[in-house]
Scaffold this motif. Sequence first.
Motif, PDB file in Angstrom:
ATOM      1  N   LEU A  55     -24.590   8.954   0.413  1.00 31.09           N
ATOM      2  CA  LEU A  55     -25.526   9.259  -0.664  1.00 31.09           C
ATOM      3  C   LEU A  55     -25.298  10.654  -1.237  1.00 31.09           C
ATOM      4  O   LEU A  55     -25.343  10.854  -2.450  1.00 31.09           O
ATOM      5  CB  LEU A  55     -26.967   9.151  -0.150  1.00 31.09           C
ATOM      6  N   ALA A  56     -25.051  11.625  -0.353  1.00 33.28           N
ATOM      7  CA  ALA A  56     -24.824  12.996  -0.817  1.00 33.28           C
ATOM      8  C   ALA A  56     -23.620  13.073  -1.741  1.00 33.28           C
ATOM      9  O   ALA A  56     -23.653  13.748  -2.781  1.00 33.28           O
ATOM     10  CB  ALA A  56     -24.644  13.926   0.386  1.00 33.28           C
ATOM     11  N   LYS A  57     -22.547  12.366  -1.381  1.00 28.96           N
ATOM     12  CA  LYS A  57     -21.341  12.385  -2.220  1.00 28.96           C
ATOM     13  C   LYS A  57     -21.572  11.653  -3.543  1.00 28.96           C
ATOM     14  O   LYS A  57     -21.009  12.030  -4.569  1.00 28.96           O
ATOM     15  CB  LYS A  57     -20.166  11.781  -1.447  1.00 28.96           C
ATOM     16  N   LEU A  58     -22.403  10.599  -3.524  1.00 24.83           N
ATOM     17  CA  LEU A  58     -22.718   9.890  -4.767  1.00 24.83           C
ATOM     18  C   LEU A  58     -23.517  10.769  -5.723  1.00 24.83           C
ATOM     19  O   LEU A  58     -23.250  10.820  -6.925  1.00 24.83           O
ATOM     20  CB  LEU A  58     -23.555   8.638  -4.467  1.00 24.83           C
ATOM     21  N   LEU A  59     -24.524  11.448  -5.172  1.00 28.56           N
ATOM     22  CA  LEU A  59     -25.455  12.185  -6.018  1.00 28.56           C
ATOM     23  C   LEU A  59     -24.937  13.562  -6.408  1.00 28.56           C
ATOM     24  O   LEU A  59     -25.245  14.050  -7.495  1.00 28.56           O
ATOM     25  CB  LEU A  59     -26.805  12.311  -5.307  1.00 28.56           C
ATOM     26  N   TYR A  60     -24.147  14.189  -5.514  1.00 32.25           N
ATOM     27  CA  TYR A  60     -23.687  15.559  -5.752  1.00 32.25           C
ATOM     28  C   TYR A  60     -22.204  15.687  -5.392  1.00 32.25           C
ATOM     29  O   TYR A  60     -21.833  16.424  -4.476  1.00 32.25           O
ATOM     30  CB  TYR A  60     -24.510  16.547  -4.906  1.00 32.25           C
ATOM     31  N   PRO A  61     -21.331  14.974  -6.083  1.00 30.68           N
ATOM     32  CA  PRO A  61     -19.911  14.969  -5.695  1.00 30.68           C
ATOM     33  C   PRO A  61     -19.273  16.352  -5.695  1.00 30.68           C
ATOM     34  O   PRO A  61     -18.390  16.627  -4.874  1.00 30.68           O
ATOM     35  CB  PRO A  61     -19.260  14.043  -6.735  1.00 30.68           C
ATOM     36  N   GLU A  62     -19.738  17.231  -6.560  1.00 30.34           N
ATOM     37  CA  GLU A  62     -19.146  18.569  -6.632  1.00 30.34           C
ATOM     38  C   GLU A  62     -19.506  19.419  -5.420  1.00 30.34           C
ATOM     39  O   GLU A  62     -18.803  20.393  -5.109  1.00 30.34           O
ATOM     40  CB  GLU A  62     -19.603  19.269  -7.918  1.00 30.34           C
ATOM     41  N   ARG A  63     -20.574  19.077  -4.719  1.00 31.74           N
ATOM     42  CA  ARG A  63     -21.005  19.851  -3.551  1.00 31.74           C
ATOM     43  C   ARG A  63     -20.493  19.278  -2.231  1.00 31.74           C
ATOM     44  O   ARG A  63     -20.653  19.912  -1.181  1.00 31.74           O
ATOM     45  CB  ARG A  63     -22.538  19.933  -3.507  1.00 31.74           C
ATOM     46  N   PHE A  64     -19.913  18.076  -2.274  1.00 32.40           N
ATOM     47  CA  PHE A  64     -19.490  17.417  -1.039  1.00 32.40           C
ATOM     48  C   PHE A  64     -18.051  16.915  -1.178  1.00 32.40           C
ATOM     49  O   PHE A  64     -17.808  15.742  -1.467  1.00 32.40           O
ATOM     50  CB  PHE A  64     -20.441  16.267  -0.695  1.00 32.40           C
ATOM     51  N   PRO A  65     -17.071  17.814  -0.949  1.00 30.40           N
ATOM     52  CA  PRO A  65     -15.666  17.441  -1.095  1.00 30.40           C
ATOM     53  C   PRO A  65     -15.099  16.700   0.119  1.00 30.40           C
ATOM     54  O   PRO A  65     -13.944  16.284   0.093  1.00 30.40           O
ATOM     55  CB  PRO A  65     -14.981  18.798  -1.262  1.00 30.40           C
ATOM     56  N   GLU A  66     -15.906  16.530   1.164  1.00 36.39           N
ATOM     57  CA  GLU A  66     -15.391  15.888   2.375  1.00 36.39           C
ATOM     58  C   GLU A  66     -14.823  14.497   2.087  1.00 36.39           C
ATOM     59  O   GLU A  66     -15.267  13.798   1.178  1.00 36.39           O
ATOM     60  CB  GLU A  66     -16.507  15.755   3.427  1.00 36.39           C
ATOM     61  N   ASP A  67     -13.842  14.120   2.882  1.00 39.25           N
ATOM     62  CA  ASP A  67     -13.208  12.806   2.777  1.00 39.25           C
ATOM     63  C   ASP A  67     -14.120  11.786   3.457  1.00 39.25           C
ATOM     64  O   ASP A  67     -14.294  11.812   4.682  1.00 39.25           O
ATOM     65  CB  ASP A  67     -11.840  12.850   3.470  1.00 39.25           C
ATOM     66  N   LEU A  68     -14.695  10.887   2.671  1.00 38.39           N
ATOM     67  CA  LEU A  68     -15.630   9.911   3.227  1.00 38.39           C
ATOM     68  C   LEU A  68     -14.943   8.973   4.207  1.00 38.39           C
ATOM     69  O   LEU A  68     -15.555   8.523   5.182  1.00 38.39           O
ATOM     70  CB  LEU A  68     -16.302   9.120   2.102  1.00 38.39           C
ATOM     71  N   ARG A  69     -13.686   8.683   3.985  1.00 42.79           N
ATOM     72  CA  ARG A  69     -12.961   7.800   4.905  1.00 42.79           C
ATOM     73  C   ARG A  69     -12.861   8.455   6.287  1.00 42.79           C
ATOM     74  O   ARG A  69     -13.053   7.802   7.318  1.00 42.79           O
ATOM     75  CB  ARG A  69     -11.577   7.472   4.358  1.00 42.79           C
ATOM     76  N   ALA A  70     -12.553   9.745   6.308  1.00 43.55           N
ATOM     77  CA  ALA A  70     -12.457  10.454   7.587  1.00 43.55           C
ATOM     78  C   ALA A  70     -13.821  10.528   8.263  1.00 43.55           C
ATOM     79  O   ALA A  70     -13.939  10.353   9.490  1.00 43.55           O
ATOM     80  CB  ALA A  70     -11.883  11.851   7.378  1.00 43.55           C
TER      81      ALA A  70
END
Length: 341
Positions: free
Chosen positions: A299-314
Motif C-alpha cells: 500500500l505504501a508503494k502504491l500511494l507514495y511511490p516516490e517515498r518507497f523505492p524498496e524492491d517489492l519483490r525482495a
Amino acid sequence: MIDRRTLLAGLSAAALIGPRRAFAATVRDAAGRAVPIPAKVARVFPAGPPAAILLYTLAPELLIGWPRANRAEECAYMLPDICARPEVGRITGRGNTANLETVLAAKPDLILDVGSTSATFVSLAEKVQEQTGIPYALLDGRFAGIAGTYRTLGELIGRVEDAEKLARYAEDTLKTILDRIAPIAAGERPKVYYARGPRGLSTGIGGSINVETIEMLGRNVAGGTQGGLANVSIEQVLVWNPDVIVTIDQEFAANVRSDPAWASVKAVRDNRVHLSPKMPFGWVDFPPSVNRLIGLWWLAKLLYPERFPEDLRALTSDFYSRFYHVTPTAAQIDHVLAGRD
C-alpha cells in the motif's frame, strides 16, 4: 453451523469439562485475564483464521488444524504438511462451525483467539475455558498491536526468542513506513476506496478492522461513519470520488474500467484501480491478521511511490521466508503480485 449466541447458550447447559490438567504458570492475555498454561504446549486449537495464521507464522508445528481446509494453490506458499492439516472449524467469527465436542476431541493444550477483546469475546473465552478445562487466550487482533501480540503468544507457547524476532519485524515495518509519510498532512493524503465484492459496492467504513492499513496511510473515503463492513451505492462512490481504489475481487478489477457507471470516478480515469495480492492470505484483510504486514509495504508503494523505492519483490521474498517458512520462486512472486488466486 452455530452462532455465538447459540454457543454461549449451549455452554450454560453443557457439562463438558475435559481431563484435569496441571498448569505450570499463568500468562496475562490482551483482555487482562490470567490464563493458566501447562509446562509444555504441544497442540493449539485456533478459534478463527487470524489465530491460525498468527500461530502458523511463529510455531507451525503446534497448529492442530485450520478453520477451513486450505486449497492446493494456497499450500504452494506454506509448509506442505502443515498446510494440509485438517479443517477443524471455528469458534469465533462468521460461520462458527466448531462445537465444543470437536474442540475437546482435538485434545489441545491451548485455545488461541486473535481479534476483538470486547466484553462479548471475553465472556465467550471465559465460558469455553470453564466448560472444557482448556486454557483459552484472547489476543489483540488490531494491526498496531501485532508486536505485542507476538510477544504474548511467545510467552504462552514458550517461544519467547522466536516471537521477539517477528515482533521486531512488525515494529520496524510500522516505524519505517509511518515515519516516511509523517510529514504529509492528513488532508493531503490520497483518498482511497476499498472495494469488495464483484460489484465493488461493499467496503470497510471508519474504524473497521478490514481497512486498518488503508486508514494508517491514506484517507478512507468511507471513514465518516464508524463500524465494520457496509454496502454502499455507486452514487455514493461518485460523491466520494476516490483517488485510488483497492480491491480484493478479481471480477471487479477486470470489469470496472469498462463499466460506464464507474467511468467518471477519478481513480478509474487515472488508472489507479489496484488488485490486492491474496496468496496464501490477503494483503489488506481477508483475514485481518499478520499477513497485512507485507500488505502495508504494498500500500505504501502504491500511494507514495516516490517515498518507497524498496524492491517489492525482495520484500515479498523476505516476508514469505520469515513468516510462511517457504521462499517463493520468481514465478510465484509474479503470481502473488498480480493478485491472482
